[in-house]
Design a protein around this motif. Sequence first.
Motif, short mmCIF file in Angstrom:
data_model
loop_
_atom_site.label_atom_id
_atom_site.label_comp_id
_atom_site.label_asym_id
_atom_site.label_seq_id
_atom_site.Cartn_x
_atom_site.Cartn_y
_atom_site.Cartn_z
N GLY A 335 8.57 8.48 16.35
CA GLY A 335 9.59 9.45 15.96
C GLY A 335 9.51 10.76 16.05
N GLY A 336 10.49 11.42 15.43
CA GLY A 336 10.42 12.84 15.35
C GLY A 336 9.95 13.52 14.03
N GLY A 337 8.97 12.55 13.05
CA GLY A 337 8.56 13.10 12.02
C GLY A 337 7.59 13.88 11.90
N LYS A 338 7.12 14.09 10.49
CA LYS A 338 5.96 14.88 10.35
C LYS A 338 5.02 14.26 9.75
N GLY A 339 3.66 14.63 10.20
CA GLY A 339 2.35 13.87 9.45
C GLY A 339 1.17 13.89 10.40
N GLY A 340 0.38 12.92 10.03
CA GLY A 340 -0.85 13.08 11.02
C GLY A 340 -1.33 11.58 10.81
N ARG A 341 -2.57 11.41 11.55
CA ARG A 341 -3.07 10.03 11.69
C ARG A 341 -3.52 9.46 10.39
N ASN A 342 -4.14 10.35 9.44
CA ASN A 342 -4.64 10.01 8.03
C ASN A 342 -3.48 9.71 7.15
N GLN A 343 -2.30 10.44 7.25
CA GLN A 343 -1.13 10.29 6.34
C GLN A 343 -0.54 8.91 6.96
N HIS A 344 -0.59 8.77 8.28
CA HIS A 344 0.09 7.37 8.88
C HIS A 344 -0.84 6.09 8.35
N PHE A 345 -2.10 6.52 8.25
CA PHE A 345 -2.86 5.27 7.61
C PHE A 345 -2.91 5.20 6.39
N ALA A 346 -2.67 6.26 5.64
CA ALA A 346 -2.36 5.92 4.21
C ALA A 346 -1.00 5.36 3.89
N LEU A 347 -0.08 5.75 4.64
CA LEU A 347 1.30 5.07 4.30
C LEU A 347 1.47 3.91 4.91
N THR A 348 0.71 3.27 5.90
CA THR A 348 0.72 1.93 6.50
C THR A 348 -0.02 1.20 5.20
N ALA A 349 -1.30 1.59 4.80
CA ALA A 349 -1.98 1.11 3.60
C ALA A 349 -1.12 0.82 2.48
N LEU A 350 -0.12 1.88 2.32
CA LEU A 350 0.61 1.56 0.95
C LEU A 350 1.70 0.50 1.28
N TYR A 351 2.15 0.35 2.47
CA TYR A 351 3.27 -0.95 2.75
C TYR A 351 2.63 -2.07 2.58
N GLU A 352 1.13 -1.96 2.97
CA GLU A 352 0.57 -3.45 2.75
C GLU A 352 0.25 -3.84 1.40
N LEU A 353 -0.09 -2.55 0.35
CA LEU A 353 -0.27 -2.94 -1.05
C LEU A 353 1.15 -3.27 -1.59
N SER A 354 2.14 -2.85 -1.10
CA SER A 354 3.63 -2.72 -1.54
C SER A 354 4.14 -4.36 -1.59
N LYS A 355 3.48 -5.20 -0.43
CA LYS A 355 3.70 -6.50 -0.38
C LYS A 355 2.96 -7.52 -0.99
N CYS A 356 1.90 -6.87 -1.87
CA CYS A 356 0.90 -7.61 -2.77
C CYS A 356 1.33 -7.82 -4.12
N ASP A 357 1.04 -8.94 -4.86
CA ASP A 357 1.41 -9.03 -6.23
C ASP A 357 1.01 -7.67 -7.11
N LYS A 358 1.52 -7.44 -8.04
CA LYS A 358 1.23 -6.31 -8.83
C LYS A 358 -0.57 -6.34 -9.27
N SER A 359 -0.89 -7.50 -9.48
CA SER A 359 -2.35 -7.74 -10.19
C SER A 359 -3.31 -7.02 -8.98
#
Length: 438
Positions: A335-359
């Motif tokens: 893409g043409g976005g702004k970021g870096g490998r660590n930010q992409h790592f963190a955002l991917t991790a967040l995506y995975e967490l968003s799929k989990c149940d709240k607990s």
Amino acid sequence: MQREKAVQIFQSAIESVQPAHLMQEHLVYHQGVLTICGQSIPREAFRQVYVIGAGKAAAAMATETEKILGDLISDGLITTKYGHALPTQKIKIREAAHPVPDEKCVAAVAETLQLLEKVTDQDIVICLISGGASALWCDIPPGATLSEVQTTFDLLIRSGAAIHEINTVRKHLSGIKGGQLIRHCRDAKVFSLIISDVPGDDLAVIASGPTVADTSTFQDAHAILAKYNLLKRLPQSVQKHMEQGRNGLIPDTPKSGDPLFQHTSNTVIGSNRVAVDAAAKKAKALGYQTHIISSLITGDAGKEATKLVNTAIQYKGEKPACIIQGGETTVQVTGGGKGGRNQHFALTALYELSKCDKSTAGNITILSGGTDGTDGPTDATGAVVDEETVHQAAQKNLDITTYLNNHNAYPFLELTGSLVITGPTQTNVMDIMIALIQ
């Protein structure tokens, strides 16, 4: 909050690999004896001391060298990234661009080689090397332009190639990398003090090994360019240079056993493992049951983030727990976005967490950060994410998938208050990833 503790653990890792600590352990001048990395040399056994080097940590290494050696230094020149310069007395500091070199990088190499013209076989050259030097020390192959080298480096960085592959190509577009700098040191004793930013602390890979015998060849560089489908996308001058090298029309880099290196010593004084161990020590002090993933992480940032989240989800041991890993992931930018490998790592991790149940999501915090203080072309070193980040994203109607697909992590993480910003840290030993589990 858990995210503050994650940042504390990360900062402890950075503090452990500061040049202020590392240089004093490996450089001593006492009662007329200079000791460098365990080798002692009486003052009467050498004429002058010159200091050269490059990297994101090089300015901090230089200031510590001045504190230790003082007037023993005759002259010096260090090249570092914009915004990383520090005040010095004897050693000149030059700032230049990273990760894609600019004209200041080229000028710094020329000035360094000019300084080395004063060196004799009665002198000592101390070479201070840290991550970033591959770009900061940039010279141009015959027939090419800086713009063409910039294009080549940018293509490599965006291709998803590993650092050792990128540096193999860089060595074969240079007259100083891959051990070739020693050709300019005129038989002086050369001591390279190195802060490693590569997996395995391979001396031939760190900073493209300017003072180390090279194991790679023009043929290897060609194969890497072919692997990532870059051969036909390279500027014509670079293609021609590579082809001439493959055909033996340009001398290859000096190899092991070459007498060129008989007066050269290379020592890694700081590494990712030192930082990981310090992070683990801090985590234990904060009350966490700590686990280190011993293998360095070098794969795709998204895949590695998913692995770490899954490891945290499946963790069955004593809690609270802290899982720590180090390494340097890769990202194939689409893409043409702004970021870096660590930010992409963190955002991917967040995506995975968003799929989990709240607990489940509520018990896990993930941090990924670069120890140099910068992640990609941004002012952030990385990010820390947790259930609160998911909540903030929902409140602001931010779609994680859209930002991920565009490799546009920075604005998402900025809007959710998740960026970790340290400023230049004056060191560089790759990245640290942390998972905290309540």
